[in-house]
Scaffold this active site. Structure first.
Site, PDB file in Angstrom:
ATOM      1  N   ASP A   5       1.018  -1.208  -0.023  1.00  0.00           N
ATOM      2  CA  ASP A   5      -0.085   0.072   0.041  1.00  0.00           C
ATOM      3  C   ASP A   5       0.849   1.179  -0.027  1.00  0.00           C
ATOM      4  O   ASP A   5       1.978   1.289  -0.433  1.00  0.00           O
ATOM      5  CB  ASP A   5      -0.895   0.019   1.253  1.00  0.00           C
ATOM      6  CG  ASP A   5      -2.289   0.496   0.921  1.00  0.00           C
ATOM      7  OD1 ASP A   5      -2.300   1.827   0.599  1.00  0.00           O
ATOM      8  OD2 ASP A   5      -3.206  -0.285   0.814  1.00  0.00           O
ATOM      9  N   HIS A  63      -3.850   6.007   3.530  1.00  0.00           N
ATOM     10  CA  HIS A  63      -4.430   4.989   3.117  1.00  0.00           C
ATOM     11  C   HIS A  63      -4.029   3.618   3.667  1.00  0.00           C
ATOM     12  O   HIS A  63      -4.714   2.614   4.057  1.00  0.00           O
ATOM     13  CB  HIS A  63      -4.286   4.913   1.496  1.00  0.00           C
ATOM     14  CG  HIS A  63      -5.243   4.004   0.830  1.00  0.00           C
ATOM     15  ND1 HIS A  63      -4.794   2.644   0.541  1.00  0.00           N
ATOM     16  CD2 HIS A  63      -6.356   4.117   0.092  1.00  0.00           C
ATOM     17  CE1 HIS A  63      -5.781   2.103  -0.426  1.00  0.00           C
ATOM     18  NE2 HIS A  63      -6.871   2.915  -0.431  1.00  0.00           N
ATOM     19  N   SER A  85     -10.996  -0.528  -1.385  1.00  0.00           N
ATOM     20  CA  SER A  85      -9.777  -0.444  -0.506  1.00  0.00           C
ATOM     21  C   SER A  85      -9.946  -0.829   0.701  1.00  0.00           C
ATOM     22  O   SER A  85      -9.220  -1.571   1.540  1.00  0.00           O
ATOM     23  CB  SER A  85      -9.089   0.813  -0.605  1.00  0.00           C
ATOM     24  OG  SER A  85      -8.341   1.296  -1.989  1.00  0.00           O
TER      25      SER A  85
END
Length: 579
Positions: A75, A302, A474
Site C-alpha cells: 500500500d 490509506h 480498498s
C-alpha cells in the site's frame, strides 16, 4: 487505491458538476455502534457484517489454538507506531534495527517492519503519474510520430502495445481535462469561503437563512448557490458560521489535495519523479534491490487505514479493532504512490512479502492498463507456488470489470471461463444498508469479482495516532484479508483456494437491486461469484468441516473427541460465479 468521495453540492453554481458518492458521515465520537458495524452478525442484526466475534467463538469451541499469521499490506505505507497498530506490527526477527547492515542477508538493509520500493536512501516518491500518462508518453512517438509509414508499421507489428496505447490515450484525454476543471472549480470555491461566512452574518446555516440571502455580485451568487446545496446536507445543516467555515475548508482542501496532483503532475507528460527519487532502471524488471525502510512514506493514510481494518486493536478510549486483531501481524510494503502503482514495484513487493514470511497479501490498488502485467503475473505464480493468498480490491469506478479491466487481474483473458490463478480473491464493497447493499462506487462482475465485504463508512486507524471513516473497495479488501487470516491462524493447513472457497460458498446472499449503471443482471446476487457478503463464522465452520486436518501442535482433547473430520466432495473446484 485513492479515491475522493466528496459531496457534489460544493460544485453547485458551476456548469461542470461532478457527481460523487459521499454519505453523511456521523460524528465518530457519537456513533460508537457505527465504528464496528462491519463486525456484526447478519442473522441477529440484519446488517451485512462479517460476524467476527462468533467466528472466534466457533473456532475456539473446536479446541483450536491460533498461530500468528503475517499479512503483507502492499500500500502507501503504514504508521508502524500508531497506538492501535504497534503491538500487531510484524518485526523481522533476523534484522538488527538501524545498524546500517543487511543482517539477514535478504538484500534489504534494516527492513525491520517491511520495505519501501518507492524511494532511495534519502528520498521518497510522493506523487507519481497515472499509468495511462506513462503509456501515452512512451508510445506516442512510436505510433503517432512524424513518419506515417513508420507509424503504420509499428501499429501493425506491436498490436498489443498499440491497443494499450489507444485505450490509455482515450482515458488520458477524458480524465486530464476533468481533473483540471475540477481543480479550478474547487480552487474558486475555496476563495469564496470567506464570502459564504460573511453572508451568513453570524447565523446558523439553514435553508431558511439561505433563502434570505440577496447576492449582488457574481461571486456572491456562486457562494449562495453552494450554501443552498450544502444546507441540504445533514452534516452541515444547522451549523454555526464558524463551524461551516471550518468544515468547508477541511472538505474543500481534501478535494484540492485529490485533484491538484492530477491536474499538475499525475497527467502531466513532462512529470517523472522516478529517476531522481528511486534511481533504478525502470525498464529492467530483474532489478529487485532498491528502495529504503521508510515505512510510512510521505502519506501513509490509506495504508494505515487498511492495516487497522486487518489488525487494529482497541486502545485507550478507541473501540476500533480489525477482523484479525487476535491473530495477525502486519508487514508493510510500500508499493503505491499518490498516483498509479508501477508494475515493477508490485512484482517486487509481492516477492519481498512472500520471501519474508507473509501468508496473505492485501492489494488495495488498481489501474486500467498494465504494461508489465507479465511480470506481475510471474509474481502471482511465485506466490501461488509458495501457498500465499492474494486479496485484491475490485476497484471504485462503478464499472463492470469484464468490460473495463482493473489490473492486476487474475484473468489473463476476460473471455476465460475461470481465473488463471487460484490464489487470488477479488473483493467488491458493500454497505450497512441492506436495501442499498452494493456501495455505489464499487466495481462488479458475476465472474471476475469473487465476494463482497463491508467497504462503506469504515472506521479505522490513520496517521498521527488518529482514526477516520473512509470508504472504498480498498476498505473491503482488508476485511477479507483479515477474515482469511483468522481462518489460516486456526487452521494452518488451509490452502489459498480452500480459504477462497470457504468465503465464497458461505456468503450471505441478497437479491436486492444492485443499482448498477445498466439494468443488466441488476441483482446483488448476480454481481459476484458468491452472490453476497462474506460471513466469517459460516466460513470458519465450512473450512473446519471440509478442509481442516489436525496436527500434533493443534490437536486438543476437544478435537480428539471428533471421530473423523469430514472431507466433503466440495473440496474440488467450486463453480464459476461472480460479480
Amino acid at each position: 487505491m485513492k479515491k475522493l468521495l466528496i459531496s457534489a453540492s460544493f460544485l453547485a453554481g458551476f456548469t461542470a458538476v461532478y457527481a460523487q458518492t459521499e454519505k453523511t458521515q456521523p460524528d465518530p465520537m457519537q456513533d460508537r455502534d457505527l465504528m464496528t458495524w462491519y463486525h456484526k452478525d447478519h442473522a441477529s442484526t440484519s446488517t451485512f457484517g462479517v460476524n467476527t466475534q462468533n467466528a472466534y467463538k466457533y473456532l475456539e469451541s473446536r479446541g483450536l489454538k491460533p498461530k500468528t499469521v503475517v499479512v503483507g499490506v502492499l500500500d502507501s505505507g503504514v504508521e508502524v507506531d500508531h497506538p492501535g497498530l504497534v503491538k500487531n506490527m510484524w518485526k523481522n526477527p533476523n534484522e538488527v534495527p538501524n545498524n546500517g547492515k543487511d543482517d539477514d542477508g535478504n538484500g534489504y538493509i534494516d527492513d525491520v517492519y517491511g520495505w519501501n520500493f518507492l524511494g532511495n536512501k534519502t528520498s521518497d516518491v510522493d506523487v507519481d503519474n497515472m499509468e495511462v500518462t506513462r503509456v501515452v508518453k512512451k508510445y506516442k512517438p512510436i505510433f503517432e510520430g512524424p513518419n506515417s509509414a513508420t507509424n503504420k508499421a509499428n501499429q501493425a507489428n506491436m498490436k498489443e502495445e498499440f491497443d494499450m496505447y489507444m485505450k490509455s490515450k482515450e482515458i488520458y484525454n477524458k480524465k486530464y481535462p476533468e481533473a483540471q476543471q475540477a481543480f479550478q472549480n474547487y480552487s474558486k470555491i475555496k476563495t469564496l469561503i470567506p464570502t459564504m461566512v460573511a453572508m451568513l452574518n453570524g447565523r446558523n446555516l439553514t435553508p431558511e437563512v439561505v433563502a434570505t440571502l440577496r447576492p449582488t455580485t457574481q461571486d456572491q451568487a456562486i457562494a449562495a448557490n453552494v450554501l443552498a446545496n450544502v444546507a441540504q446536507d445533514p452534516k452541515f445543516a444547522g451549523k454555526s458560521a464558524a463551524e461551516v467555515d471550518k468544515m468547508l475548508n477541511k472538505e474543500i482542501q481534501e478535494a484540492l489535495d485529490y485533484y491538484g496532483p492530477q491536474a499538475t503532475k499525475q497527467y502531466n507528460l513532462d512529470f517523472d519523479p522516478r529517476a531522481s527519487m528511486v534511481g533504478d532502471n525502470y525498464e529492467d524488471y530483474s532489478e529487485r534491490y532498491y528502495g529504503n525502510n521508510h515505512y510510512e512514506g510521505p502519506d501513509a493514510k490509506h495504508g494505515t487505514h487498511v492495516a487497522g481494518i486487518i489488525a487494529g486493536y482497541p486502545q485507550g478510549k478507541e473501540i476500533q479493532y480489525g477482523v484479525a486483531y487476535k491473530v495477525a501481524k502486519i508487514m508493510t510494503v510500500r508499493t503505491v504512490p499518490d498516483g498509479d502503482e508501477r508494475d515493477k514495484d508490485v512484482a517486487n513487493s509481492i516477492r519481498y512479502a512472500v520471501d519474508n514470511g507473509a501468508k496473505i497479501l492485501n492489494m488495495s490498488f488498481g489501474k486500467p492498463v498494465s504494461p508489465g502485467k507479465k511480470y506481475v503475473w510471474d509474481a502471482f505464480k511465485y506466490a501461488q507456488d509458495k501457498g500465499v493468498l492474494l486479496v485484491k480490491a475490485a476497484g471504485n469506478e462503478n464499472e463492470d470489470i469484464s468490460k473495463n479491466v482493473y489490473y492486476p487481474t487474475n484473468f489473463q483473458n476476460v473471455s476465460d471461463p475461470s481465473a488463471y490463478f487460484k490464489n487470488m480473491i477479488v473483493v467488491g464493497a458493500s454497505t450497512n444498508n441492506s436495501e442499498f447493499l452494493r456501495a455505489s462506487f464499487s466495481n462488479f462482475n458475476g465472474k471476475m469479482v469473487d465476494v463482497f465485504a463491508p467497504g462503506d463508512e469504515i472506521y479505522s486507524t490513520v496517521p498521527d495516532g488518529k482514526y477516520e471513516y473512509l470508504q472504498g473497495t480498498s476498505m473491503a479488501s482488508p476485511v477479507v484479508a483479515g477474515s482469511a487470516a483468522v481462518l489460516l491462524a486456526y487452521m494452518p493447513n488451509l490452502k489459498p483456494e480452500q480459504i477462497i472457497e470457504s468465503l465464497v460458498k458461505t456468503a450471505n446472499q441478497s437479491t436486492v437491486n444492485a443499482m448498477l449503471p445498466t439494468n443488466e443482471n441488476n441483482r446483488f446476487d448476480l454481481i459476484s461469484r458468491a452472490g453476497g457478503v462474506i460471513d466469517l463464522r459460516k466460513a470458519a465452520e465450512y473450512a473446519y468441516t471440509n478442509f481442516y486436518k489436525p496436527t500434533s501442535s493443534t490437536a486438543t482433547p476437544v478435537l480428539k473427541k471428533t471421530a473423523t473430520v469430514k472431507k466433503s466432495a466440495t473440496k474440488k473446484k467450486y463453480p464459476v460465479r461472480r460479480k
